[in-house]
Enzyme design. Structure first.
Site, PDB file in Angstrom:
ATOM      1  N   HIS A  82      -3.141  -7.661  10.733  1.00  0.00           N
ATOM      2  CA  HIS A  82      -3.106  -6.845   9.524  1.00  0.00           C
ATOM      3  C   HIS A  82      -2.311  -5.579   9.778  1.00  0.00           C
ATOM      4  O   HIS A  82      -2.471  -4.932  10.800  1.00  0.00           O
ATOM      5  CB  HIS A  82      -4.531  -6.463   9.089  1.00  0.00           C
ATOM      6  CG  HIS A  82      -4.596  -6.018   7.662  1.00  0.00           C
ATOM      7  ND1 HIS A  82      -4.951  -6.858   6.633  1.00  0.00           N
ATOM      8  CD2 HIS A  82      -4.331  -4.825   7.089  1.00  0.00           C
ATOM      9  CE1 HIS A  82      -4.906  -6.201   5.486  1.00  0.00           C
ATOM     10  NE2 HIS A  82      -4.527  -4.965   5.744  1.00  0.00           N
ATOM     11  N   ASP A 161     -13.637  -4.296  -2.016  1.00  0.00           N
ATOM     12  CA  ASP A 161     -12.310  -3.794  -1.639  1.00  0.00           C
ATOM     13  C   ASP A 161     -11.279  -4.126  -2.701  1.00  0.00           C
ATOM     14  O   ASP A 161     -10.393  -3.310  -2.982  1.00  0.00           O
ATOM     15  CB  ASP A 161     -11.866  -4.368  -0.288  1.00  0.00           C
ATOM     16  CG  ASP A 161     -10.488  -3.833   0.081  1.00  0.00           C
ATOM     17  OD1 ASP A 161     -10.364  -2.597   0.224  1.00  0.00           O
ATOM     18  OD2 ASP A 161      -9.530  -4.613   0.171  1.00  0.00           O
ATOM     19  N   ARG A 168      -7.454   2.775  -5.790  1.00  0.00           N
ATOM     20  CA  ARG A 168      -6.842   3.743  -4.865  1.00  0.00           C
ATOM     21  C   ARG A 168      -5.332   3.769  -5.034  1.00  0.00           C
ATOM     22  O   ARG A 168      -4.691   4.817  -4.913  1.00  0.00           O
ATOM     23  CB  ARG A 168      -7.192   3.385  -3.412  1.00  0.00           C
ATOM     24  CG  ARG A 168      -8.637   3.718  -3.073  1.00  0.00           C
ATOM     25  CD  ARG A 168      -9.031   3.103  -1.728  1.00  0.00           C
ATOM     26  NE  ARG A 168      -8.217   3.553  -0.634  1.00  0.00           N
ATOM     27  CZ  ARG A 168      -7.780   2.764   0.360  1.00  0.00           C
ATOM     28  NH1 ARG A 168      -8.087   1.490   0.398  1.00  0.00           N
ATOM     29  NH2 ARG A 168      -7.036   3.262   1.314  1.00  0.00           N
ATOM     30  N   SER A 183     -11.346  -0.605   4.188  1.00  0.00           N
ATOM     31  CA  SER A 183     -10.604  -1.610   3.430  1.00  0.00           C
ATOM     32  C   SER A 183     -10.119  -2.739   4.348  1.00  0.00           C
ATOM     33  O   SER A 183     -10.332  -3.923   4.074  1.00  0.00           O
ATOM     34  CB  SER A 183      -9.419  -0.922   2.736  1.00  0.00           C
ATOM     35  OG  SER A 183      -8.504  -1.854   2.256  1.00  0.00           O
TER      36      SER A 183
HETATM   37  N1  URA Z   1      -4.003  -1.922   3.851  1.00  0.00           N
HETATM   38  C1  URA Z   1      -5.211  -2.265   3.366  1.00  0.00           C
HETATM   39  O1  URA Z   1      -5.576  -3.437   3.341  1.00  0.00           O
HETATM   40  N2  URA Z   1      -6.001  -1.293   2.934  1.00  0.00           N
HETATM   41  C2  URA Z   1      -5.655   0.001   2.966  1.00  0.00           C
HETATM   42  O2  URA Z   1      -6.438   0.815   2.576  1.00  0.00           O
HETATM   43  C3  URA Z   1      -4.385   0.346   3.468  1.00  0.00           C
HETATM   44  C4  URA Z   1      -3.573  -0.640   3.909  1.00  0.00           C
END
Ligand code: URA
Length: 440
Positions: A82, A161, A168, A183
């Site tokens: 990620h 999320d 957000r 997140s």
């Molecule tokens: N990537 C995500 O999945 N969440 C975030 O808050 C920022 C980047």
């Protein structure tokens, strides 16, 4: 319990209890807490932060707000990756097929663009027909057959999320260490992989602008994952300039394909090799040098590109676009941006360039915006390049001529040309594990 009291509590900088956190998450997901109250709460977190304990409790509550995926139907070690998000960050499109072609399974759930940064799901959807919402059984089947599948967060994966991310994105509440950690780690824990590689971006195009903040974010996430029994490693990688030369969805898929052919830009290629090698290392495929060699071999032999084409086909996409990327349609309005004086490009504000690309239609201005897949920016010159007045430094692409003027102005504001060149940063700043922070 009243949400307004919890907003006030966070505004005063106090820590919420587990009971209060569960109240916020449960009632936000079921719609009892409206977006405007959650937005106010998120903004208070941006200013006041969270304790490590609050962050861990929120992560757990977010992860358990929906399904926890059981990947045991997929044979072998499953490795996930990620990125904290950046401009021109198309690494998943390169790395996931490489790792799969080495025999390690990648069952990946990715996100859409957030703020000025792009998202893998938007990029994949630039491939005609590509379906990012296939059901769980088909997802498992593809991973077992081909070694890799990339889908969007399924309907009930971390709904907390999903709602929060979209909010957000449009309320200026992205750049907070605890909010990013919650997140990312809630999704990664719910998605079920054994090993997780985190690519924590640092610099002007990242949510974390300094190496120290990036290391703090990395350590927070690595500790959360390790305490939940997963193997987690983070690399801190440069995002002070866009990664690679192309920004925008179709343009980035094209560049990922070039990289899988061994013809990609040097910075993107180097970062991808390092990320993929670390994923293989976590999956116990050998020491890091052996893993780097495996990655390079899979690029050279063309096997990794074939895996991307197979994955696209399995998910309903047209594999001919992967094998013949000239088929992609790029937006018709093409505008060259010229250097305004002689000198060196001493800095490119990657966030500003990401915003400029969004303004051309490549990203979302509101939750409802529809993306123009062919829009974006091709960088002709990058930081440290010498330029003469009038040289083309970038080409802007859009489908709507009216968007050009403002996007061009934003782009030019993001590029600094000086008489002297600036210091060259490394591409990889540090490697963070549960026990160690190794700075390069
Ligand atoms: N990537 C995500 O999945 N969440 C975030 O808050 C920022 C980047």
């Amino acid at each position: 319990m009243r949400m307004v009291d919890l907003i006030l509590k966070k505004k005063r900088g106090e820590a919420l209890t587990k009971e209060e956190i569960d109240f916020v998450v449960t009632n936000f997901v079921n719609g009892e807490i409206p977006d405007y109250q959650m937005s106010a709460f998120l903004m208070a977190v941006c200013f006041k932060g969270m304790t490590k304990e609050e962050t861990a409790i929120f992560t757990d509550a977010f992860a358990h707000s929906g399904d926890m995926v059981d990947l045991s139907a997929i044979k072998g070690i499953k490795v996930d990756k990620h990125s904290t998000g950046g401009v021109g960050d198309k690494t998943t499109l390169v790395i996931a097929p490489i790792v799969a072609s080495c025999g390690v399974k990648v069952a990946k759930m990715s996100g859409r663009g957030l703020g000025h940064t792009g998202g893998t799901i938007d990029k994949l959807e630039a491939i005609p027909g590509f379906n990012t919402t296939i059901d769980k059984d088909r997802f498992f089947e593809i991973v077992n057959e081909i070694g890799v599948s990339v889908i969007g967060q399924s309907g009930n994966l971390t709904p907390a999320d999903k709602k929060c991310y979209a909010l957000r994105d449009v309320t200026g509440t992205v750049d907070s260490i605890p909010l990013i950690a919650i997140s990312i780690m809630s999704k990664k824990l719910a998605a079920g992989s054994d090993c997780i590689l985190l690519d924590v971006k640092t610099g002007s195009g990242a949510f974390m602008k300094t190496v120290d903040d990036s290391i703090e974010l990395a350590k927070t996430m690595v500790d959360i994952g390790t305490n939940c029994g997963r193997k987690v490693v983070a690399l801190i990688t440069d995002m002070d300039i866009p990664l690679g030369d192309n920004i925008g969805n179709a343009l980035e898929v094209i560049e990922a394909i070039e990289t899988l052919k061994g013809q990609g830009p040097k910075d993107l290629t180097e970062v991808c090799i390092e990320l993929a090698a670390n994923m293989l290392y976590m999956a116990k495929m050998g020491d890091i040098d052996k893993c780097r060699k495996m990655v390079k071999d899979k690029i050279e032999s063309g096997e990794a590109l074939q895996v991307l084409a197979k994955m696209a086909k399995a998910q309903g996409g047209d594999p001919e676009y992967i094998l013949h990327p000239e088929k992609f349609t790029i937006a018709p309005v093409k505008v060259e941006v010229k250097a305004e004086k002689d000198g060196f490009i001493s800095h490119m504000d990657a966030e500003g360039i990401g915003i400029s690309s969004t303004m051309l239609g490549a990203g979302r201005e509101t939750k409802e915006s529809v993306i123009d897949f062919g829009a974006g920016i091709k960088l002709v010159k990058k930081t440290h390049d010498k330029v003469s007045k009038g040289d083309t430094i970038a080409i802007l692409y859009t489908s709507d001529e009216k968007l050009v003027e403002n996007a061009k102005a934003r782009f030019l504001k993001s590029v600094t040309i000086e008489d002297k060149d600036s210091k060259v940063d490394p591409l990889i700043f540090a490697r963070v594990t549960h026990d160690n922070i190794e700075r390069y």
